[in-house]
Motif scaffolding. Sequence first.
Motif, short mmCIF file in Angstrom:
data_model
loop_
_atom_site.label_atom_id
_atom_site.label_comp_id
_atom_site.label_asym_id
_atom_site.label_seq_id
_atom_site.Cartn_x
_atom_site.Cartn_y
_atom_site.Cartn_z
N LEU A 125 0.83 -1.21 0.00
CA LEU A 125 0.00 0.00 0.00
C LEU A 125 0.86 1.25 0.00
CD1 LEU A 125 -2.74 -0.99 2.63
CD2 LEU A 125 -3.00 -0.91 0.14
N SER A 126 1.96 1.20 0.77
CA SER A 126 2.78 2.41 0.89
C SER A 126 3.51 2.74 -0.42
CB SER A 126 3.78 2.29 2.05
OG SER A 126 4.85 1.46 1.67
N LEU A 127 3.61 1.75 -1.31
CA LEU A 127 4.19 2.06 -2.63
C LEU A 127 3.18 2.76 -3.52
CD1 LEU A 127 6.15 -1.21 -3.53
CD2 LEU A 127 7.10 0.97 -2.81
N GLY A 128 1.91 2.71 -3.10
CA GLY A 128 0.87 3.34 -3.92
C GLY A 128 0.02 2.33 -4.67
N LEU A 129 0.18 1.04 -4.31
CA LEU A 129 -0.68 0.02 -4.92
C LEU A 129 -2.06 0.06 -4.25
CD1 LEU A 129 1.80 -3.01 -4.97
CD2 LEU A 129 0.88 -1.87 -6.99
N ARG A 133 -4.74 -4.69 -5.75
CA ARG A 133 -3.48 -5.02 -6.44
C ARG A 133 -2.42 -5.50 -5.46
NH1 ARG A 133 -2.01 -3.45 -11.65
NH2 ARG A 133 -0.52 -1.91 -10.98
N LEU A 137 -0.76 -8.91 -6.26
CA LEU A 137 0.67 -8.93 -6.60
C LEU A 137 1.57 -9.41 -5.46
CD1 LEU A 137 0.91 -5.49 -8.44
CD2 LEU A 137 1.21 -7.73 -9.50
N ARG B 49 1.84 5.81 10.60
CA ARG B 49 0.77 5.19 9.80
C ARG B 49 -0.39 6.14 9.54
NH1 ARG B 49 3.82 1.27 11.44
NH2 ARG B 49 3.80 -0.76 10.41
N ASN B 52 0.89 8.39 6.35
CA ASN B 52 0.69 7.86 4.99
C ASN B 52 -0.66 7.16 4.84
OD1 ASN B 52 1.15 5.41 6.15
ND2 ASN B 52 2.87 4.85 4.85
N LEU B 54 -2.23 4.82 6.22
CA LEU B 54 -2.49 3.39 6.43
C LEU B 54 -3.52 3.24 7.54
CD1 LEU B 54 1.09 1.81 6.23
CD2 LEU B 54 -0.78 1.48 4.63
N PRO B 78 -3.98 6.19 -2.86
CA PRO B 78 -2.73 5.58 -3.34
C PRO B 78 -1.75 6.59 -3.93
CG PRO B 78 -4.57 4.20 -3.96
CD PRO B 78 -5.16 5.47 -3.38
N ARG B 81 0.13 8.07 -1.06
CA ARG B 81 1.08 7.11 -0.46
C ARG B 81 2.33 6.95 -1.32
NH1 ARG B 81 -3.32 3.03 0.63
NH2 ARG B 81 -4.21 3.62 2.64
N GLN B 82 2.11 7.05 -2.62
CA GLN B 82 3.23 6.92 -3.55
C GLN B 82 4.30 7.97 -3.28
OE1 GLN B 82 1.84 7.17 -7.60
NE2 GLN B 82 3.92 7.48 -8.37
N MET B 86 8.01 4.45 2.92
CA MET B 86 7.98 3.91 4.29
C MET B 86 8.94 2.75 4.41
SD MET B 86 5.00 3.54 6.92
CE MET B 86 5.13 2.74 8.49
N GLY B 106 7.16 -1.29 -7.57
CA GLY B 106 6.42 -0.02 -7.57
C GLY B 106 6.62 0.74 -8.87
N LYS B 109 4.49 -1.29 -11.54
CA LYS B 109 3.04 -1.42 -11.35
C LYS B 109 2.37 -0.12 -10.93
CE LYS B 109 3.30 -5.78 -12.23
NZ LYS B 109 2.72 -6.36 -13.46
N VAL B 110 3.12 0.77 -10.30
CA VAL B 110 2.49 2.03 -9.88
C VAL B 110 2.88 3.16 -10.83
CG1 VAL B 110 2.24 3.71 -8.02
CG2 VAL B 110 2.48 1.29 -7.48
N MET B 158 10.73 5.13 -5.54
CA MET B 158 9.51 5.86 -5.90
C MET B 158 9.74 7.37 -5.92
SD MET B 158 7.58 3.30 -6.41
CE MET B 158 5.96 4.01 -6.65
#
Lengths: 238, 254
Positions: A125-129, A133, A137, B49, B52, B54, B78, B81-82, B86, B106, B109-110, B158
């Motif tokens: 999640l913290s990567l932005g997924l 996903r 993944l 948390r 970002n 969470l 998202p 968060r990108q 973290m 990342g 896929k991101v 990222m």
Amino acid sequence: MEIFEHNLLFLFKNMPMLLSGALTAILLTFTSIIIGLVVGIMVTFFRIYGSKFTKKLMFAYEWLLKGTPPLILIFIFYFGLGNYLNLGEFFAAALALGLRSSAYQAQIYRGAVLSISTEQTEAGLSLGLSRFRTFYLVILPQAIRLSLPGFTNEFTIVLKDTPLAYGVGLVEILKAGRDILAQQLSAAIVSGKVTASLNPFIVYLTCALIYFVLFEIFYYSLNALSKKFQIPGFIFDK
Amino acid sequence: MADELLKVESIEKSFGKQKVLDGVSFILNKGEVKVIVGPSGTGKSTLLRCINLLNPPDKGKIYLQNKEITSLKHTLVPAVRQKIGMVFQHFALFNHLTAIDNVALGLLKVRKMNKTDAYKKAIDELNRVGLADHKDKYPAQLSGGQKQRVGIARALAMDPLLILFDEPTSALDPELIGEVLAVMQALAKDGMTMICVTHEMGFAKSVANEVIFMEKGKIIEQGLPEELFSNAKNPRTREFLSKISQLYGETGHK
């Protein structure tokens, strides 16, 4: 010795019947396992990510199916449901064994998903997924690998439960063996040579042997699959 | 006037009946390194948390580059968060992927980079943490310190505006802590904006612009590291910091 030879010869002649029974057993195993897989994954998903209500519902589903003897389930789907909807012996048995397997498979998959640390989900999640996903993944590829040993076990259990379909008259290995015995016995009685009848011991041992061979084949192929997909150096640590 | 990157405004967070954060506010400027210390269970990890999203806060607001992020729609989260990297206490590497695939995930896929560019960048980031030689190893084949450096490379890839470190060295064997702190120190000197929850006082002294002491969900005291370490105003701060220095040593790793 003569009787022994006679028995073997007779069994050999009737091998096609036993082998067609074996084919039915294999098909029943695969159909049940696939039903169990599809339903089991859905149950897993809703038990982990569902609302409070669906979680409870899934729990009840697993609990009921685990608590009922499989033969009774087969009777319910064949004779019970048969009044309204005739599934036939094969699909009634496949549905009963499949749904029961789904409860056990759900347990295997849930254990696998939960053994993957929540930090990994957070990392995804913290990567932005997105949540989905991240599941697809990060969690799923690991959960499948972690589930394979348990799945192998469940597969062989379903295989060895297929003779229960005998209860509704499906000609699988056990029923085929029993039919061969019965035919031979009536023939022996008619001809007056009862001593020449088949030895049940040998017939049932042959049935058991066929199951054992099938078990070995599936067990080793599935284990080979687990090994192939094993993560290098990975030992169960979170 | 420094360039304000992140503003946390009196945030509150409860888990059930327990209030974990009780009105925490601070401002983080671009290029600044903040170290958060405090006893366990005082909401340090929860604070990260919250930032970002969470665990979004129950009350209060958080602004990133002057835009409020606490009231965003689900679908926009998202993207926020990108921008916030973290690094986790237990590394949280994806066990089924090699070091380089962890870093590249990342990007592919991101950020939807093509394979060539993504792996080129992933290698650069692994180089930055000194692990390019280990790129094809799986997490289980790496030491704790190496895993954490991959974790840092994954966050760096990222190109985040800031990185949150959640006790990055507390799960490591003592002799492996140094290599991770060295990477973090290098990042700080390169101008990366960081918030670190850590008890490594040596690290705090050498790179932190500010140390925040938290207890029971509140900020008790904050200030320059040398001020806080030598003459903290609050007796609890003094007591805690002296215990920590006894445990971790005054100088720490340099």
